[in-house]
Design an enzyme around this catalytic site. Sequence first.
Site, mmCIF file in Angstrom:
data_model
loop_
_atom_site.group_PDB
_atom_site.id
_atom_site.type_symbol
_atom_site.label_atom_id
_atom_site.label_comp_id
_atom_site.label_asym_id
_atom_site.label_seq_id
_atom_site.Cartn_x
_atom_site.Cartn_y
_atom_site.Cartn_z
ATOM 1 N N ASP A 139 3.231 34.349 -43.596
ATOM 2 C CA ASP A 139 3.431 34.744 -42.009
ATOM 3 C C ASP A 139 5.218 35.550 -41.900
ATOM 4 O O ASP A 139 6.226 35.108 -42.412
ATOM 5 C CB ASP A 139 3.960 33.060 -41.238
ATOM 6 C CG ASP A 139 4.561 32.249 -42.295
ATOM 7 O OD1 ASP A 139 4.183 32.907 -42.889
ATOM 8 O OD2 ASP A 139 4.743 31.909 -40.833
ATOM 9 N N GLU A 172 4.324 29.363 -42.599
ATOM 10 C CA GLU A 172 5.362 28.498 -43.507
ATOM 11 C C GLU A 172 6.306 28.319 -42.438
ATOM 12 O O GLU A 172 7.164 27.506 -42.495
ATOM 13 C CB GLU A 172 6.203 28.998 -44.332
ATOM 14 C CG GLU A 172 6.599 28.222 -45.527
ATOM 15 C CD GLU A 172 8.593 28.045 -44.661
ATOM 16 O OE1 GLU A 172 9.106 27.295 -45.312
ATOM 17 O OE2 GLU A 172 8.518 28.971 -44.636
ATOM 18 N N GLU A 173 6.552 29.393 -40.783
ATOM 19 C CA GLU A 173 8.280 29.685 -40.224
ATOM 20 C C GLU A 173 7.280 28.510 -39.155
ATOM 21 O O GLU A 173 7.582 28.747 -37.984
ATOM 22 C CB GLU A 173 8.221 30.690 -40.013
ATOM 23 C CG GLU A 173 8.459 31.845 -40.960
ATOM 24 C CD GLU A 173 9.655 31.478 -41.816
ATOM 25 O OE1 GLU A 173 10.663 30.632 -41.540
ATOM 26 O OE2 GLU A 173 9.908 32.205 -42.520
ATOM 27 N N HIS A 180 16.227 36.023 -42.094
ATOM 28 C CA HIS A 180 15.680 35.894 -40.598
ATOM 29 C C HIS A 180 17.355 36.403 -40.305
ATOM 30 O O HIS A 180 17.126 36.232 -38.335
ATOM 31 C CB HIS A 180 16.040 34.389 -40.611
ATOM 32 C CG HIS A 180 14.807 33.474 -41.194
ATOM 33 N ND1 HIS A 180 14.515 32.091 -40.424
ATOM 34 C CD2 HIS A 180 14.519 32.903 -41.706
ATOM 35 C CE1 HIS A 180 13.733 31.123 -41.109
ATOM 36 N NE2 HIS A 180 13.610 31.906 -42.179
#
Length: 391
Positions: free
Chosen positions: A78, A135-136, A360
């Site tokens: 993702d 996962e995020e 990020h």
Amino acid sequence: MDVWEMLESRRTHLIAMRRDFHAHPELAFEEHRTAERVAAHLESLGIEVHTGIGGTGVVGVIRAGEGGGAMGLRADMDALSITERNDFPHRSRHPGRMHACGHDGHTTMLLAAAEALVATRNFRGTVYLIFQPAEEGEGGARAMIEEGLLDRFPMVAVFGMHNWPGLEAGHFAVHSGPVMACADRFDIEVGGHGAHGAMPHLGVDPVLAGAALVQALQSVASRTIDPLDSIVVSITQFHSGEAYNVIPDRARLSGTVRAFRPEIQERVEATMQRICAGVAAAFGASVHFEYRRGYPPTINDSRAAELCASVAESLVGVQGVRRQARPSMGAEDFAYFLMERPGAYVWLGNGPGEGGCTLHNPHYDFNDEILLTGARYWVRLVETYLPSGKK
Ligand code: NI
């Protein structure tokens, strides 16, 4: 052709694949295009493929020889809700979505390893290739486990890998014990009594009580937890009021707690509850405190971590493997796998993190120079954990 030469001959293809994933990022549980491409690639290699596990999760199964053990290798698929600020040709085609954590690279490295593993099958047992969604923050690993991943694919151990900006490109870091922290969330609502801004004595000011709470909650880390236990309490939101001349009637505070042990999480929660009640009472305000557990801490098994470190050393030398790296206060849902099976999560250096190339960040990009290193690591880990017995 030996397996390393074979991977080397695929370099250009693999980079193109990684950049295609990068250009088409998808958010949690919406990884339809990515999952389709993953499944199609595995099928093209003749690998048994299972789709739709935990939403968009994909599992590939590679077997070799008779009997033997079974292991899982995991990649996440993702992307993040970030608008990319890079301008290279493979930048995100979708505003507000970006592969800013390198999951495009993780997916590609595991597909590359699959190519090598089916070509050589230099192991005895079963390898489960786990391509997980979300996962995020959304817990795709948990979703796959809840849908029976570990019963359908009975792996004895499970392994994960994440690129790590700030660690030299192609180097590894792995150690036993906590690697990543838990990520708990809290919401606090302070109830006061609205009043004219010029007549505070007629109201109960939730802003003042909230400000006192912001201060007091910092004593959780500094005064109630053993200094040798690392924790973070961050208040990241404070919302109240709408006018210059009105004392509002409520304030909302929210934030995150990071820790490495469940006992500490319990202690933090109880202490925060006590401080909220006490501070609110001191100001004559009411309070509602809610604490929610998020991802658990990611904790490596010592034998698995040792195995991963020695495999990494065999690839990049002793100098290229950090065995004493400090854990991160970030969180990772690979933790859910490690609560169910022994295993280890390693960091693969992505390079220096220049120009905002950190996780990020809108300027991040996965370093294609480490694709083959990651793939070789997976292959050698399989060959070491599931030895073929052949010489
Ligand atoms: Ni990530």
